[in-house]
Enzyme design. Structure first.
Site, PDB file in Angstrom:
ATOM      1  CG  HIS A   1      -5.489  -2.099   9.076  1.00 50.73           C
ATOM      2  ND1 HIS A   1      -5.503  -0.711   9.030  1.00 50.73           N
ATOM      3  CD2 HIS A   1      -4.233  -2.426   9.483  1.00 50.73           C
ATOM      4  CE1 HIS A   1      -4.326  -0.261   9.376  1.00 50.73           C
ATOM      5  NE2 HIS A   1      -3.540  -1.266   9.660  1.00 50.73           N
TER       6      HIS A   1
ATOM      7  CD  GLU B   1      -8.255   1.287   7.822  1.00 47.30           C
ATOM      8  OE1 GLU B   1      -8.109   0.337   8.624  1.00 47.30           O
ATOM      9  OE2 GLU B   1      -7.613   2.343   7.931  1.00 47.30           O
TER      10      GLU B   1
ATOM     11  CG  ASP C   1      -0.246  -0.394   2.517  1.00 45.24           C
ATOM     12  OD1 ASP C   1       1.005  -0.339   2.567  1.00 45.24           O
ATOM     13  OD2 ASP C   1      -0.935  -0.765   3.478  1.00 45.24           O
TER      14      ASP C   1
ATOM     15  CG  ASN D   1      -8.334  -1.201  12.203  1.00 41.83           C
ATOM     16  OD1 ASN D   1      -7.422  -1.920  11.782  1.00 41.83           O
ATOM     17  ND2 ASN D   1      -8.715  -0.098  11.588  1.00 41.83           N
TER      18      ASN D   1
HETATM   19  P1  PGA Z   1       2.553  -1.358  12.745  1.00 43.64           P
HETATM   20  O1  PGA Z   1       1.316  -1.299  11.749  1.00 43.64           O
HETATM   21  O2  PGA Z   1       3.448  -2.434  12.219  1.00 43.64           O
HETATM   22  O3  PGA Z   1       3.178  -0.004  12.651  1.00 43.64           O
HETATM   23  O4  PGA Z   1       2.007  -1.682  14.090  1.00 43.64           O
HETATM   24  C1  PGA Z   1       0.744  -2.490  11.319  1.00 43.64           C
HETATM   25  C2  PGA Z   1      -0.446  -2.193  10.458  1.00 43.64           C
HETATM   26  O5  PGA Z   1      -1.150  -1.205  10.718  1.00 43.64           O
HETATM   27  O6  PGA Z   1      -0.696  -2.967   9.526  1.00 43.64           O
END
Ligand code: PGA
Length: 264
Positions: free
Chosen positions: A139, A144, A67, A137
């Site tokens: 994701h 999302e 992404d 959450n």
């Molecule tokens: P993080 O993010 O590795 O910074 O915790 C993970 C994500 O949101 O997919």
């Protein structure tokens, strides 16, 4: 689904690097799916260290990132182009022309651009090994909650939680993007093999829902239950809310005996 529980973040990173390195060695032309965020940083550092000792070669590897924020120029300090360059690509010999990251500067014909990204993955032969983190959450990528479990690469509005988690990285609220281009859940599920990394208590609820909860678009990572070759590599804090930890240890021991290739 395999659940590999490690003591801490460093052990998670080492185990993930061991698996990725083994996959690259056994198929130097591997197509990797790569992730950004704090979680894979340790993995990238381990892979860089292996490359520096001469025991890993990315010269025939291809990569596709999950992404990118919409509206950020590649050179923006918080763009995922910058992140990948600073934390991985500039330290290894993965050829520039083999690197693919969604272009956040697209301003029109989003659907055509995203279809093109999907077509490039297909043209490369599909993703052999996809690395994932997980949001609080649930994701994966920027899929999302309520994302279609069949979704493909597309424009996605960021959730309030995701924006809250990233806002401190941007100079002002107005600079914080509110949309991203992300591979879809369907795109991710097409990968031949998936490694999801998670560390820390803040991820425990999402990890438990992903592994033990019902498959639901409210928790995108729960869609991974439908994939035949997923390995969660998580530390004890991230495993905290799992109810079947002993069983996962037993499964792991049996896997080492009967299908050790799944762990190499
Ligand atoms: P993080 O993010 O590795 O910074 O915790 C993970 C994500 O949101 O997919």
């Amino acid at each position: 689904m395999l659940v590999v529980m490690k003591n801490d973040y460093q052990d998670v990173s080492r185990e993930a690097a061991r698996m990725v390195a083994a996959a690259v060695r056994s198929n130097p032309e591997i197509v990797l799916g790569l992730a950004t965020g704090n979680t894979p940083l340790g993995l990238y550092n381990e892979l860089i260290a292996l490359y520096r000792t001469g025991s890993l070669d990315f010269s025939n590897t291809t990569s596709f990132n999950l992404d990118e924020y919409l509206g950020l120029p590649h050179s923006h300090p918080q763009s995922y182009h910058t992140f990948m360059d600073q934390n991985f690509f500039s330290h290894v010999n993965l050829p520039r022309q083999n690197i693919h990251i969604p272009d956040g500067t697209v301003t029109r014909d989003y659907e055509a651009y995203c279809a093109g990204y999907e077509a490039s993955i297909k043209a490369a032969g599909g993703i052999d090994l996809q690395i994932l983190g997980i949001g609080r959450n649930g994701h994966i990528g920027f899929n999302e909650p309520t994302s279609s479990l069949a979704s493909r690469t597309r424009l996605k509005a960021l959730s309030r939680e995701t924006i809250e988690d990233a806002r401190h990285l941007f100079a002002s609220d107005s600079e914080m993007p509110n949309c991203a281009i992300t591979m879809g859940i369907g795109t991710i599920l097409d990968s031949r093999r998936i490694l999801l990394l998670a560390s820390g208590r803040s991820k425990a609820a999402a990890v438990a829902k992903a592994i033990e909860g019902p498959i639901t678009s409210s928790v995108s990572a729960s869609a991974l239950q439908m994939h035949p070759d997923v390995t969660f590599i998580i530390d004890e804090e991230a495993a905290y809310s799992l109810t079947q930890r002993d069983y996962y240890r037993h499964v792991l021991e049996m896997t080492k005996i009967f299908t050790p290739e799944r762990l190499s």
